[in-house]
Design an enzyme around this catalytic site. Sequence first.
Site, PDB file in Angstrom:
ATOM      1  N   MET A 131     -74.326 -67.256  54.523  1.00  0.00           N
ATOM      2  CA  MET A 131     -73.513 -66.875  53.366  1.00  0.00           C
ATOM      3  C   MET A 131     -74.435 -66.320  52.272  1.00  0.00           C
ATOM      4  O   MET A 131     -75.399 -66.970  51.877  1.00  0.00           O
ATOM      5  CB  MET A 131     -72.761 -68.080  52.796  1.00  0.00           C
ATOM      6  N   ASP A 185     -72.487 -62.667  55.095  1.00  0.00           N
ATOM      7  CA  ASP A 185     -71.137 -62.593  54.508  1.00  0.00           C
ATOM      8  C   ASP A 185     -71.229 -62.826  53.002  1.00  0.00           C
ATOM      9  O   ASP A 185     -71.665 -63.893  52.562  1.00  0.00           O
ATOM     10  CB  ASP A 185     -70.272 -63.678  55.169  1.00  0.00           C
ATOM     11  N   HIS A 217     -62.873 -59.698  60.504  1.00  0.00           N
ATOM     12  CA  HIS A 217     -63.287 -60.993  59.950  1.00  0.00           C
ATOM     13  C   HIS A 217     -62.111 -61.601  59.177  1.00  0.00           C
ATOM     14  O   HIS A 217     -61.513 -60.946  58.323  1.00  0.00           O
ATOM     15  CB  HIS A 217     -64.488 -60.773  59.023  1.00  0.00           C
ATOM     16  N   GLY A 241     -65.445 -68.934  49.184  1.00  0.00           N
ATOM     17  CA  GLY A 241     -64.192 -69.193  48.471  1.00  0.00           C
ATOM     18  C   GLY A 241     -63.547 -67.963  47.868  1.00  0.00           C
ATOM     19  O   GLY A 241     -62.332 -67.941  47.693  1.00  0.00           O
ATOM     20  N   PHE A 242     -64.345 -66.948  47.592  1.00  0.00           N
ATOM     21  CA  PHE A 242     -63.787 -65.773  46.915  1.00  0.00           C
ATOM     22  C   PHE A 242     -64.477 -64.504  47.399  1.00  0.00           C
ATOM     23  O   PHE A 242     -65.680 -64.527  47.666  1.00  0.00           O
ATOM     24  CB  PHE A 242     -63.974 -65.879  45.395  1.00  0.00           C
ATOM     25  N   MET A 283     -59.246 -70.487  54.102  1.00  0.00           N
ATOM     26  CA  MET A 283     -59.620 -71.361  52.965  1.00  0.00           C
ATOM     27  C   MET A 283     -58.507 -72.370  52.713  1.00  0.00           C
ATOM     28  O   MET A 283     -57.324 -72.027  52.829  1.00  0.00           O
ATOM     29  CB  MET A 283     -59.817 -70.513  51.712  1.00  0.00           C
ATOM     30  N   HIS A 307     -63.489 -67.236  60.307  1.00  0.00           N
ATOM     31  CA  HIS A 307     -64.459 -67.993  59.491  1.00  0.00           C
ATOM     32  C   HIS A 307     -63.701 -69.120  58.806  1.00  0.00           C
ATOM     33  O   HIS A 307     -62.945 -68.882  57.859  1.00  0.00           O
ATOM     34  CB  HIS A 307     -65.097 -67.019  58.486  1.00  0.00           C
ATOM     35  N   ASP A 354     -60.853 -64.859  56.976  1.00  0.00           N
ATOM     36  CA  ASP A 354     -61.336 -65.973  56.150  1.00  0.00           C
ATOM     37  C   ASP A 354     -60.240 -67.014  55.934  1.00  0.00           C
ATOM     38  O   ASP A 354     -59.198 -66.710  55.363  1.00  0.00           O
ATOM     39  CB  ASP A 354     -61.789 -65.436  54.787  1.00  0.00           C
ATOM     40  N   SER A 411     -63.652 -57.830  56.167  1.00  0.00           N
ATOM     41  CA  SER A 411     -62.913 -59.061  55.908  1.00  0.00           C
ATOM     42  C   SER A 411     -61.532 -58.710  55.361  1.00  0.00           C
ATOM     43  O   SER A 411     -61.416 -58.125  54.278  1.00  0.00           O
ATOM     44  CB  SER A 411     -63.653 -59.907  54.883  1.00  0.00           C
ATOM     45  N   MET A 442     -63.282 -72.059  56.390  1.00  0.00           N
ATOM     46  CA  MET A 442     -63.808 -72.743  55.195  1.00  0.00           C
ATOM     47  C   MET A 442     -62.825 -73.871  54.920  1.00  0.00           C
ATOM     48  O   MET A 442     -62.084 -73.860  53.933  1.00  0.00           O
ATOM     49  CB  MET A 442     -63.897 -71.752  54.027  1.00  0.00           C
TER      50      MET A 442
HETATM   51  C1  DX5 Z   1     -66.064 -65.482  51.007  1.00  0.00           C
HETATM   52  C2  DX5 Z   1     -65.628 -64.962  52.344  1.00  0.00           C
HETATM   53  C3  DX5 Z   1     -65.992 -63.554  52.579  1.00  0.00           C
HETATM   54  C4  DX5 Z   1     -65.347 -62.562  51.658  1.00  0.00           C
HETATM   55  C5  DX5 Z   1     -66.364 -61.498  51.430  1.00  0.00           C
HETATM   56  O1  DX5 Z   1     -65.883 -66.851  50.952  1.00  0.00           O
HETATM   57  O2  DX5 Z   1     -66.200 -65.729  53.390  1.00  0.00           O
HETATM   58  O3  DX5 Z   1     -65.786 -63.173  53.930  1.00  0.00           O
HETATM   59  O4  DX5 Z   1     -64.173 -61.990  52.170  1.00  0.00           O
HETATM   60  O5  DX5 Z   1     -65.929 -60.667  50.432  1.00  0.00           O
HETATM   61  P1  DX5 Z   1     -66.878 -59.581  49.765  1.00  0.00           P
HETATM   62  O6  DX5 Z   1     -67.352 -58.677  50.840  1.00  0.00           O
HETATM   63  O7  DX5 Z   1     -65.965 -58.923  48.792  1.00  0.00           O
HETATM   64  O8  DX5 Z   1     -68.005 -60.325  49.106  1.00  0.00           O
HETATM   65 ZN    ZN Z   2     -66.043 -64.927  55.496  1.00  0.00          ZN
END
Ligand code: DX5
Ligand code: ZN
Length: 223
Positions: free
Chosen positions: A142, A180, A32, A147-148, A36, A71, A34, A7, A73
């Site tokens: 998930m 994820d 990947h 979110g983080f 948000m 992805h 993300d 990611s 969100m």
């Molecule tokens: C979280 C994201 C993830 C995130 C994963 O909301 O969807 O893809 O980047 O990060 P790690 O691998 O650090 O948990």
């Molecule tokens: Zn993700």
Amino acid sequence: MNRIAPSVLAADFARLGEEVRSVIRAGADWIHFDVMDNHYVPNLSMGPSIAAAIKPHCVTDEGTAVPLDVHLMIKPVDALAEQFASAGADLISFHPEASEHVDRSLQAIKAAGCRAGLVFNPATPLEVLDWTIDRLDLILIMSVNPGFGGQAFIPAVLDKAREARERIEATGRDIRLQIDGGITADTIRAAADAGVDTFVAGSAIFGSDDYAGTIRAMRERLD
Ligand code: DX5
Ligand code: ZN
């Protein structure tokens, strides 16, 4: 066949193209991405122009394309999904809670030429699959709340991954089962044992000094 999907949320944003190339050289199978919106999730990340900027870097040194796995969100889904398709996304997944009309959103993603996925938060049941799985190319479980990056893996989702694997097998179709959140060399094996075949990892890879070594350590746990 297992896939490792780093990611880029955890990459150095000042050098994003270079980071994508490095992680592909290190053995990444998918990139990947993300998205948000500070509405569906309490954080803000990257939009379609950044996806378009990294797309030309999603390629191996030999010239093989590496899928760009977006992805979402975000809420609502449809207008931006189309923009990400135009930006070069190969797969687009979204959270069913974030779309008023899940089937329509799936149709829009497929009509735009992308593979489509649905994403399940830790507290979200799989029932929506009863009426959507025939349109899906990807199911994303998930293992943290979205979110983080950098959160701890939630083991309770492994039972849901097992149920998702059973549903996929019942279709007889080629649908990837992705996980994820909190994936490291220590957690990846439990996910694989639950039927997962595609592993997102952000901080574990981009937070390490040796991307290739980290990806190799993950694959060794899968063997
Ligand atoms: C979280 C994201 C993830 C995130 C994963 O909301 O969807 O893809 O980047 O990060 P790690 O691998 O650090 O948990
Ligand atoms: Zn993700």
